[in-house]
Design an enzyme around this catalytic site. Structure first.
Site, PDB file in Angstrom:
ATOM      1  N   HIS A 285       0.959  -1.334  -0.135  1.00  0.00           N
ATOM      2  CA  HIS A 285      -0.064  -0.215   0.093  1.00  0.00           C
ATOM      3  C   HIS A 285       0.713   1.268   0.037  1.00  0.00           C
ATOM      4  CE1 HIS A 285      -3.109  -2.706   1.289  1.00  0.00           C
ATOM      5  NE2 HIS A 285      -4.079  -2.023   1.411  1.00  0.00           N
ATOM      6  N   ASP A 415      14.746  17.503   0.541  1.00  0.00           N
ATOM      7  CA  ASP A 415      15.624  17.989  -0.362  1.00  0.00           C
ATOM      8  C   ASP A 415      16.286  17.002  -1.139  1.00  0.00           C
ATOM      9  OD1 ASP A 415      15.125  20.834  -0.226  1.00  0.00           O
ATOM     10  OD2 ASP A 415      16.909  20.928   1.070  1.00  0.00           O
TER      11      ASP A 415
END
Length: 444
Positions: A285, A415
């Site tokens: 999932h 990032d």
């Protein structure tokens, strides 16, 4: 958060040849957060520029699916330097334009236009002009758009047109630099509340996915209890985004009703419940079953195969399960969480060894699985409450069967995940705050 009700509008997916209405979905009586009611949305114009033919810049009319358009210093581009969804897009140079020669009926509230620079050209600017008197006069709508990326971006304009209209897209600067225009989609009856509290897409659309059938690798699909960017080429989501509040965590049983997503666009391959059988990979999932236990309907929605990736069993059942349990413990302790999960790359190692694809090549095995969680104390005005001190958990794991079961081993920064995927995560958060929270690596 249990007192907040959210309305999230759903764009209807319309084929280029027909117009269908979305179904109005009523929220469950005991569901108050991410079970979202929907308003009806109608697409009154959809033009992908796939059927036109024009290879020169000289002014001329072009017959397209939506009708006749006037091209001036513009052509239909289909080269490798033309950014496009599908096989073609419009290329405009100098101060060229494209304008509708016909009236589109049904009104307009939201106009979306995809745009990018051609090849390695420099930036240019353009404007959208609208006529409501059959083309006699035009008025600029919205601001001037700057095109500087070689990847298609989406410019969204909000208008209030009740009757017929014509559109004109006009390049106004950049000289000989060329831009490409694609996928002009106009809708009405659409109330966009994705910025409302508890919205599954509150923190932004990481890949600028849109509900356009030509976006076969970046198709925005609202599954009511979560929102995803679906990739029909890979047979799995690029990413899935959802919100968790205490009201989402109830007593509904795990449904285990894995099934194909029959609501995918016609002609797309549907990954089936047994497509992973014998592969050595779990049906992993993205939005977990246990995050949606408020109602049977909510839990059942998580078992669509369009919510799954081929995940190494230990990765799925131990490392990720441990992290999912931890996030839910934060919610039950008085917090709410905004979660984005995705995968990328090709090639993982399951219980039967390594594989790049399964299901006769219809499903790609990702090399990495990642997740970003933004944690907030229960409250209102969620987006405004995100600050440079907000806790953000980012994890990136290899999709292998021998990884550490402690998910904290794989913490990283937002990032770093953006660098690996090319996505713009948390894009709805103010840039100055993004810069701080996306650089941190969680250590709590």
């Amino acid at each position: 958060m249990s007192t907040k009700f959210v309305l999230l509008a759903t764009l209807v997916i319309i084929s280029l040849a027909s117009c269908q209405k979305d179904t109005v979905i009523q929220p469950q009586s005991n569901q108050v957060t991410t079970n979202i009611a929907r308003t009806e949305s109608i697409t009154t114009l959809s033009e992908s520029f796939e059927t036109g033919s024009k290879s020169a810049y000289a002014a001329a009319n072009v017959s397209l699916t939506s009708g006749s358009w006037y091209f001036d210093d513009a052509l239909i581009g289909n080269t490798s330097s033309d950014p496009r969804n599908g096989v073609a897009s419009v290329r405009i140079r100098n101060t060229g334009q494209i304008s509708m020669n016909f009236n589109a009926a049904g009104g307009a509230q939201t106009i979306k236009v995809s745009h990018a620079v051609y090849g390695s050209d420099g930036s240019s600017t353009w404007q959208l002009w609208v006529s409501t008197d059959g083309g006699s006069t035009y008025t600029q709508t919205g601001g001037t758009i700057t095109t500087s990326s070689s990847s298609l971006q989406i410019a969204t304009f909000t208008v209030n047109i009740a009757g017929s209209y014509r559109l004109s897209i006009r390049k106004i600067s950049g000289g000989s630099n060329r831009i490409n225009i694609d996928d002009v989609i106009v809708t009405t009856g659409d109330t966009d509340t994705t910025s409302a509290d508890d919205s599954n897409l509150l923190l932004g659309n990481p890949s600028n996915a849109q509900p356009s059938i030509v976006l076969t690798q970046n198709y925005l699909k609202d599954q009511k209890y979560y929102i995803e960017s679906y990739n029909s080429v890979r047979g799995e989501p690029n990413w899935v985004s959802w919100h968790i509040a205490s009201a989402d965590l109830g007593s509904a049983a795990r449904q285990d009703n894995f099934r194909a997503d029959a609501t995918l666009p016609s002609g797309w391959y549907q990954v089936g419940a047994n497509s992973y059988s014998g592969s050595g990979f779990d049906r992993g999932h993205n939005c977990p079953s246990a995050d949606r236990t408020s109602t049977v309907d909510a839990n059942s929605a998580t078992f669509l195969m369009s919510n799954m990736i081929p995940q190494a069993p230990q990765n799925n059942q131990q490392t990720w399960a441990n992290m999912e349990n931890y996030v839910r413990s934060l919610v039950t302790a008085g917090n709410e969480a905004y979660v984005i999960m995705g995968s990328y790359g090709t090639g993982g190692t399951g219980s039967n060894g390594s594989a790049n694809t399964i299901n006769n090549g219809n499903v790609t095995v990702p090399s990495n699985v990642w997740k970003v969680v933004v944690v907030l104390p229960n409250g209102n005005g969620d987006l405004a409450r995100i600050s440079s001190s907000t806790r953000v958990i980012a994890v990136n794991t290899p999709n292998i069967n021998t990884l550490n079961t402690d998910w904290k081993t794989y913490r990283t920064s937002v990032d770093a995940i953006e660098a690996a995927t090319g996505y713009d995560l948390l894009s709805a958060v103010p840039a100055n705050i993004q810069a701080v929270i996306e650089a941190k690596v969680d250590n709590l």
